[in-house]
Design a protein around this motif. Structure first.
Motif, short mmCIF file in Angstrom:
data_model
loop_
_atom_site.label_atom_id
_atom_site.label_comp_id
_atom_site.label_asym_id
_atom_site.label_seq_id
_atom_site.Cartn_x
_atom_site.Cartn_y
_atom_site.Cartn_z
N SER A 309 63.11 64.25 33.54
CA SER A 309 63.55 64.64 34.88
C SER A 309 62.35 64.82 35.78
O SER A 309 61.19 64.74 35.34
CB SER A 309 64.37 65.93 34.81
OG SER A 309 63.61 66.98 34.24
N ARG A 310 62.62 65.08 37.07
CA ARG A 310 61.56 65.29 38.04
C ARG A 310 60.63 66.41 37.57
O ARG A 310 61.09 67.46 37.09
CB ARG A 310 62.14 65.66 39.41
CG ARG A 310 61.08 66.01 40.45
CD ARG A 310 61.70 66.40 41.78
NE ARG A 310 60.69 66.92 42.69
CZ ARG A 310 59.92 66.18 43.47
NH1 ARG A 310 60.07 64.86 43.47
NH2 ARG A 310 59.02 66.72 44.27
N GLY A 311 59.34 66.19 37.67
CA GLY A 311 58.35 67.17 37.26
C GLY A 311 57.74 66.87 35.91
O GLY A 311 56.68 67.43 35.58
N ASP A 312 58.38 65.99 35.12
CA ASP A 312 57.77 65.59 33.85
C ASP A 312 56.58 64.66 34.12
O ASP A 312 56.49 64.03 35.18
CB ASP A 312 58.79 64.89 32.97
CG ASP A 312 59.81 65.85 32.38
OD1 ASP A 312 59.54 67.07 32.37
OD2 ASP A 312 60.88 65.40 31.94
N LEU A 313 55.70 64.57 33.15
CA LEU A 313 54.49 63.75 33.28
C LEU A 313 54.48 62.71 32.17
O LEU A 313 54.56 63.07 30.99
CB LEU A 313 53.25 64.64 33.20
CG LEU A 313 51.90 63.99 33.53
CD1 LEU A 313 51.82 63.64 35.01
CD2 LEU A 313 50.75 64.92 33.14
N ILE A 314 54.40 61.44 32.54
CA ILE A 314 54.33 60.36 31.56
C ILE A 314 52.87 59.95 31.41
O ILE A 314 52.19 59.65 32.40
CB ILE A 314 55.19 59.15 32.00
CG1 ILE A 314 56.66 59.58 32.13
CG2 ILE A 314 55.07 58.01 31.00
CD1 ILE A 314 57.58 58.47 32.62
N VAL A 315 52.38 59.94 30.15
CA VAL A 315 50.97 59.66 29.87
C VAL A 315 50.89 58.75 28.65
O VAL A 315 51.82 58.68 27.85
CB VAL A 315 50.18 60.96 29.61
CG1 VAL A 315 50.30 61.92 30.78
CG2 VAL A 315 50.65 61.63 28.31
N PRO A 316 49.78 58.03 28.47
CA PRO A 316 49.59 57.27 27.22
C PRO A 316 49.58 58.21 26.02
O PRO A 316 49.02 59.31 26.08
CB PRO A 316 48.22 56.60 27.41
CG PRO A 316 48.01 56.57 28.91
CD PRO A 316 48.68 57.81 29.42
N SER A 317 50.21 57.79 24.94
CA SER A 317 50.35 58.68 23.78
C SER A 317 49.01 59.10 23.20
O SER A 317 48.87 60.18 22.63
CB SER A 317 51.20 58.00 22.70
OG SER A 317 52.54 57.87 23.13
N GLY A 318 47.99 58.27 23.32
CA GLY A 318 46.69 58.62 22.78
C GLY A 318 45.81 59.39 23.73
O GLY A 318 44.65 59.68 23.42
N ASP A 319 46.34 59.76 24.89
CA ASP A 319 45.51 60.41 25.92
C ASP A 319 46.34 61.46 26.64
O ASP A 319 46.42 61.47 27.86
CB ASP A 319 44.99 59.36 26.90
CG ASP A 319 44.01 59.94 27.91
OD1 ASP A 319 43.40 60.96 27.60
OD2 ASP A 319 43.89 59.37 29.01
N ALA A 320 46.98 62.34 25.89
CA ALA A 320 47.85 63.36 26.48
C ALA A 320 47.09 64.66 26.64
O ALA A 320 46.46 65.15 25.70
CB ALA A 320 49.07 63.58 25.60
N PRO A 321 47.13 65.27 27.84
CA PRO A 321 46.48 66.57 28.01
C PRO A 321 47.29 67.65 27.30
O PRO A 321 48.51 67.50 27.12
CB PRO A 321 46.51 66.77 29.53
CG PRO A 321 47.72 66.01 29.98
CD PRO A 321 47.79 64.81 29.07
N PRO A 322 46.66 68.74 26.91
CA PRO A 322 47.41 69.83 26.26
C PRO A 322 48.31 70.54 27.26
O PRO A 322 48.01 70.60 28.45
CB PRO A 322 46.31 70.76 25.75
CG PRO A 322 45.15 70.50 26.66
CD PRO A 322 45.22 69.04 27.02
#
Length: 446
Positions: A309-322
């Protein structure tokens, strides 16, 4: 080289420079900007005629070039810049977006707005007054916002008889102070914005100076936007489900790519939930593409039907911030009302807004000597301090050293929506130089 790779390479070599001006009241920021626009032939005839007419009404024989940016009536009446004035101009060598920011201490908050996306900051100093508190404040803000290039423009050299020793003393003092803050590159230029010395054309009155003019430096300063090595981030703005006969199963996640690139087939993670999938498709302006990059607005389609939903962050699986609920940051307080320990606020990060509480204010920065005033209890307008904020929901924040876009946030008053403070996650003056060294070593994109 593939077409997509070539396009990325072309974008990485962009000729666009975003820069902001800053300085104390009456240091001549608006006059410098006006001179820059006028002498680079970036002013339209009707604009110049309007400035000439307004100058005559004020009893001035020559056009007041500051009026090219001081557009508000209150600004013209008081003779000061209040709001941030954005201007676009171009030369044969580069395109520019400039932000003329206020100099009065009351409007330091506006300087934060103008410099937040800048690649370069021009800090003006009146040659007669030298480095003052507001000069130090602007240098501190530029350092906090990680503006990679700072130009010290020592203005009104005509009023000190173009003395080299006056310029040298100011340049030495400012350079020492800004270097202590961690500013990576400082260039000092002696100018007279009113007379045009060293703004666009070299000055015949300062033959002792052999460096570039302001425009020459702006045209040649290296600006790196290596889009291929950024930490890729897509804050979700909207979930698209047309539910039409032509697209019965379409579910896309739309937003503007904050950094980096995304490719079809790439494994991605959705934060803060931590769920994973792969990119099944990318829609850009109604067409399917194999790769997309910042700052394009796109719609991602995933292979798995997961809750996003709105507000989620999509990132590469090998480069996810904590993800975290305890946000440690340095903030610049911008509201008239103070920020206090125990205060309930909203924290807005990219497209996500969550409830939060200010748990601690460990210190406030003293600009005179860069010392930390411990446990101040509150921050008032224009204060810079460290805070610890506890959020009601997990957030996926990058360190501001990694990304100026996804490492920044706003604190907002939940009662009336007033912006209270602009924050930089993971930043403190105690570690700023260390962070700068690490960022250079790792090749992080600023």
């Amino acid at each position: 080289m593939s077409t997509s790779t070539k396009q990325l390479a072309d974008l990485s070599a962009t000729t666009l420079l975003r820069f902001a001006t800053a300085g104390s009241v009456d240091d001549g920021k608006s006059t410098l900007v006006g001179r820059l626009l006028h002498d680079s032939k970036s002013v339209l005839t009707d604009q110049l005629e309007a400035v000439e007419a307004a100058s005559l009404k004020r009893g001035q024989e020559a056009p007041d070039l500051a009026l090219l940016t001081d557009g508000l009536r209150a600004e013209r009446e008081q003779g000061i810049t209040i709001d941030v004035a954005y201007r676009y101009f171009a030369t044969a060598r580069r395109r520019f977006i400039l932000a003329d920011t206020p100099g009065h201490v009351q409007y330091t908050r506006n300087m934060v707005t103008g410099a937040s996306t800048a690649d370069l900051a021009v800090v003006l100093v009146d040659a007669r007054n030298g480095v003052i508190e507001q000069t130090r404040r602007h240098a501190a803000v530029a350092a906090l916002l990680r503006v990679p290039h700072v130009v010290l423009a020592v203005n009104k050299m005509d009023l000190v008889a173009y003395e080299e020793k006056v310029f040298a003393a100011i340049a030495e003092e400012f350079t020492a102070y800004a270097s202590e803050l961690g500013v990576p590159e400082i260039t000092a230029i002696p100018i007279s914005a009113l007379a045009g010395d060293n703004v666009v054309e070299p000055s015949a009155n300062m033959d002792w100076y052999g460096g570039p003019t302001v425009l020459e430096h702006l045209e040649t300063v290296p600006v790196s936007h290596d889009l291929t090595s950024c930490h890729a981030r897509l804050p979700v703005q909207y979930v698209i489900r047309p539910q039409t006969a032509e697209l019965p199963d379409y579910r896309g996640y739309a937003g503007q790519i904050a950094a980096g690139t995304f490719r079809v087939g790439e494994p991605v993670t959705v934060l803060p939930s931590g769920r994973t999938s792969t990119i099944a498709g990318i829609d850009l302006l109604g067409e399917s593409v194999d790769v997309a990059w910042t700052p394009q607005s796109v719609t991602l389609l995933l292979n798995d039907d997961i809750d996003i939903s709105r507000g989620d962050l999509i990132v590469p699986s090998g480069d996810a911030p904590p993800t975290t609920q305890d946000v440690e940051a340095t903030v610049c307080h911008v509201a008239d009302q103070p920020l206090t320990v125990g205060q309930r606020v909203l924290l807005k990060h990219t497209t996500r807004t969550v409830k939060a509480i200010v748990k601690e204010i460990p210190s406030r920065l003293t600009l005179d000597d860069l010392s930390q005033h411990p446990e101040p209890g509150q921050l008032v307008a224009n204060d810079i301090g460290q805070v610890l904020v506890r959020t009601a929901e997990p957030l996926a924040l990058d360190s501001y050293a990694h990304s100026r876009r996804t490492g920044s946030f706003l604190l907002i008053d939940p009662a009336d929506g007033t912006t209270l403070a602009a924050g930089m996650a993971g930043e403190s003056f105690a570690t700023h130089k260390t962070l700068t060294a690490v960022a250079d070593e790792e090749g992080w994109d600023f």
